[in-house]
Design a protein around this motif. Structure first.
Motif, short mmCIF file in Angstrom:
data_model
loop_
_atom_site.label_atom_id
_atom_site.label_comp_id
_atom_site.label_asym_id
_atom_site.label_seq_id
_atom_site.Cartn_x
_atom_site.Cartn_y
_atom_site.Cartn_z
N TYR A 130 0.84 -1.21 0.00
CA TYR A 130 0.00 0.00 0.00
C TYR A 130 0.87 1.26 0.00
N ALA A 131 1.87 1.30 0.88
CA ALA A 131 2.70 2.50 1.00
C ALA A 131 3.58 2.71 -0.23
N SER A 132 4.04 1.61 -0.85
CA SER A 132 4.97 1.71 -1.97
C SER A 132 4.27 2.00 -3.29
N THR A 133 3.00 1.71 -3.37
CA THR A 133 2.28 1.87 -4.64
C THR A 133 2.24 3.33 -5.08
N TRP A 134 2.03 4.26 -4.14
CA TRP A 134 1.77 5.65 -4.51
C TRP A 134 2.96 6.35 -5.15
N PRO A 135 4.16 6.30 -4.58
CA PRO A 135 5.27 6.99 -5.27
C PRO A 135 5.57 6.41 -6.64
N ILE A 136 5.41 5.09 -6.78
CA ILE A 136 5.67 4.47 -8.09
C ILE A 136 4.59 4.88 -9.09
N PHE A 177 12.32 7.39 -14.72
CA PHE A 177 11.52 8.06 -13.70
C PHE A 177 10.73 7.06 -12.86
N VAL A 178 10.32 5.96 -13.48
CA VAL A 178 9.68 4.88 -12.72
C VAL A 178 10.68 4.30 -11.72
N ALA A 179 11.94 4.14 -12.17
CA ALA A 179 12.98 3.62 -11.29
C ALA A 179 13.20 4.55 -10.09
N THR A 180 13.10 5.84 -10.32
CA THR A 180 13.21 6.79 -9.21
C THR A 180 12.07 6.59 -8.21
N GLY A 181 10.87 6.35 -8.72
CA GLY A 181 9.74 6.06 -7.85
C GLY A 181 9.96 4.80 -7.04
N VAL A 182 10.57 3.80 -7.65
CA VAL A 182 10.86 2.54 -6.95
C VAL A 182 11.86 2.79 -5.83
N ARG A 183 12.85 3.63 -6.07
CA ARG A 183 13.83 3.93 -5.02
C ARG A 183 13.20 4.68 -3.85
N ILE A 184 12.28 5.58 -4.16
CA ILE A 184 11.56 6.27 -3.07
C ILE A 184 10.73 5.27 -2.29
N ALA A 185 10.04 4.39 -3.02
CA ALA A 185 9.19 3.38 -2.37
C ALA A 185 10.02 2.41 -1.55
N LEU A 186 11.26 2.18 -1.97
CA LEU A 186 12.14 1.27 -1.24
C LEU A 186 12.35 1.74 0.19
N SER A 187 12.65 3.03 0.35
CA SER A 187 12.86 3.59 1.69
C SER A 187 11.57 3.60 2.49
N VAL A 188 10.48 4.00 1.83
CA VAL A 188 9.19 4.04 2.51
C VAL A 188 8.80 2.65 2.99
N GLY A 189 9.00 1.65 2.13
CA GLY A 189 8.64 0.27 2.48
C GLY A 189 9.41 -0.26 3.67
N LEU A 190 10.71 0.08 3.76
CA LEU A 190 11.52 -0.38 4.88
C LEU A 190 11.02 0.22 6.20
N VAL A 191 10.70 1.50 6.17
CA VAL A 191 10.16 2.15 7.37
C VAL A 191 8.85 1.50 7.79
N VAL A 192 8.00 1.22 6.81
CA VAL A 192 6.67 0.65 7.10
C VAL A 192 6.80 -0.75 7.67
N VAL A 193 7.66 -1.59 7.08
CA VAL A 193 7.73 -2.99 7.52
C VAL A 193 8.29 -3.07 8.95
N ILE A 194 9.30 -2.27 9.27
CA ILE A 194 9.87 -2.32 10.63
C ILE A 194 8.89 -1.70 11.63
N SER A 195 8.22 -0.64 11.24
CA SER A 195 7.23 -0.03 12.12
C SER A 195 6.09 -0.99 12.41
N THR A 196 5.67 -1.72 11.38
CA THR A 196 4.60 -2.71 11.57
C THR A 196 5.04 -3.81 12.52
N GLU A 197 6.28 -4.25 12.39
CA GLU A 197 6.80 -5.28 13.30
C GLU A 197 6.85 -4.77 14.73
N LEU A 198 7.16 -3.50 14.90
CA LEU A 198 7.18 -2.92 16.24
C LEU A 198 5.79 -2.85 16.85
N VAL A 199 4.80 -2.51 16.03
CA VAL A 199 3.43 -2.34 16.53
C VAL A 199 2.73 -3.67 16.71
#
Length: 259
Positions: A130-136, A177-199
């Motif tokens: 969900y979080a990675s879809t939007w920047p891409i 430009f799609v690849a740039t979106g994937v790189r942005i989503a990469l960072s967002v996804g890592l934050v989301v997955v670790i935050s989810t594990e914490l919660v």
């Protein structure tokens, strides 16, 4: 010296300077060592974790959910971007929906994900997706919109159909430009997955490891060592993507430098 080596040298110097500053702040007593351990202690614990099978298993859990959700988001977002770009009426109808859903924090959907999916891994993947879809998706739409219309019309004038124009002009032009979106989503996804594990808890992944390190009085050095590993994962994944982009889109980099 080559520009790439200069960038690496500067980056290394920056990291070394940050570590030295963190060490100095603790050693001089500006921060209590009982609250925040010295950087050297944290790095030593991070190195020891490399031989910890239990921790490496936790890292594998995080990476599996992170990259799995990112891959799924890339496929869906690019396909959806192509569809919306090809059908203007659908693009106009979907714009409000996209702008409505995009600001919703992924962490706000944790209760829904835990109820919908039977396993923690599936919940994490769904939230990363969900979080990675939007920047891409946004990058794909803007990239396709800015494709040179003259190049597309030229190909059509030679009798090429819509699919050929898409494959030969639109996708190659939009890909960087799609690849740039994937790189942005990469960072967002890592934050989301670790935050989810914490919660969510359950002891899975790096987030679960960070939570466990704080039980029974807490081990701040161990917690920070796990956080260092999370940062290294993001740094390594970003470096791989940047290197892949430079090799795959050399023509784009050359055109940008010439401009």
């Amino acid at each position: 010296m080559k520009p790439q080596l200069v960038r690496v040298a500067r980056g290394t110097a920056g990291v070394a300077g940050a570590i030295a500053l963190a060490e100095l702040v603790v050693r001089t007593g500006l921060v209590d060592a009982e609250d925040v351990p010295p950087a050297s202690t944290v790095l030593l614990r991070a190195a020891e974790l490399f031989a910890d099978i239990e921790f490496l298993t936790a890292v594998a859990d995080t990476v599996r959910a992170w990259l799995g959700g990112l891959l799924l988001a890339t496929v869906v977002a690019v396909a959806l971007g192509l569809l919306l770009n090809a059908t203007p009426w659908l693009n106009s109808a979907a714009r409000v929906v996209v702008e409505l859903l995009r600001p919703i924090p992924s962490l706000a959907l944790i209760p829904l994900a835990t109820v919908t999916f039977s396993s923690v891994t599936q919940s994490k993947m769904s939230l990363v997706f969900y979080a990675s879809t939007w920047p891409i998706l946004i990058n794909t739409l803007y990239a396709l919109r800015d494709v040179d219309p003259v190049a597309k019309e030229t190909l059509r004038s030679f009798g090429f159909g819509k699919l050929a124009v898409l494959l030969r002009v639109s996708l190659p032009s939009a890909a960087p430009f799609v690849a740039t979106g994937v790189r942005i989503a990469l960072s967002v996804g890592l934050v989301v997955v670790i935050s989810t594990e914490l919660v969510v808890g359950g002891g899975e992944g790096i987030g679960g490891f960070l939570m466990d390190s704080q039980t029974g009085g807490g081990q701040t050095d161990l917690m920070l060592a796990g956080a260092v590993w999370a940062g290294l994962l993001g740094l390594l994944a970003n470096a791989v993507l940047v290197g892949t982009e430079r090799r795959a889109f050399r023509w784009h980099a050359a055109g940008t430098e010439a401009a």
